[in-house]
Design a protein around this motif. Sequence first.
Motif: not given
Length: 107
Positions: A54-59
């Motif tokens: 999820d964090t990578v998708r946000q970035v």
Amino acid sequence: MTLDTPQAGTRVERLTVHEALQRLEHERASRLAQLRALDEAGPDAGEQVSVQADTVRQVLAEVEAAFARVQDGSYGLCRTCSEPIPVERLEILPHTRFCVPCRRTDV
């Protein structure tokens, strides 16, 4: 075409649109590789892997927004104070929307 950002003193270092796009492309490719690696862990990998994905998708979303800022001419300008973001910061976080002082007060 260049994106101007101030450096120490009165000297201005120029970041070309091409350089900005290269940095953003590299960031996108790196994050996509991270996401693929996390996805390969499978659905049973656990909550921590899910949170990381999820964090990578946000970035990735922030990187895509930075591409839009390059196109509309606002890339490299702080969203809070409208001052140019130093090139050194853009090298580290090419998708950033804030200069360091504004980011510190935003947190």
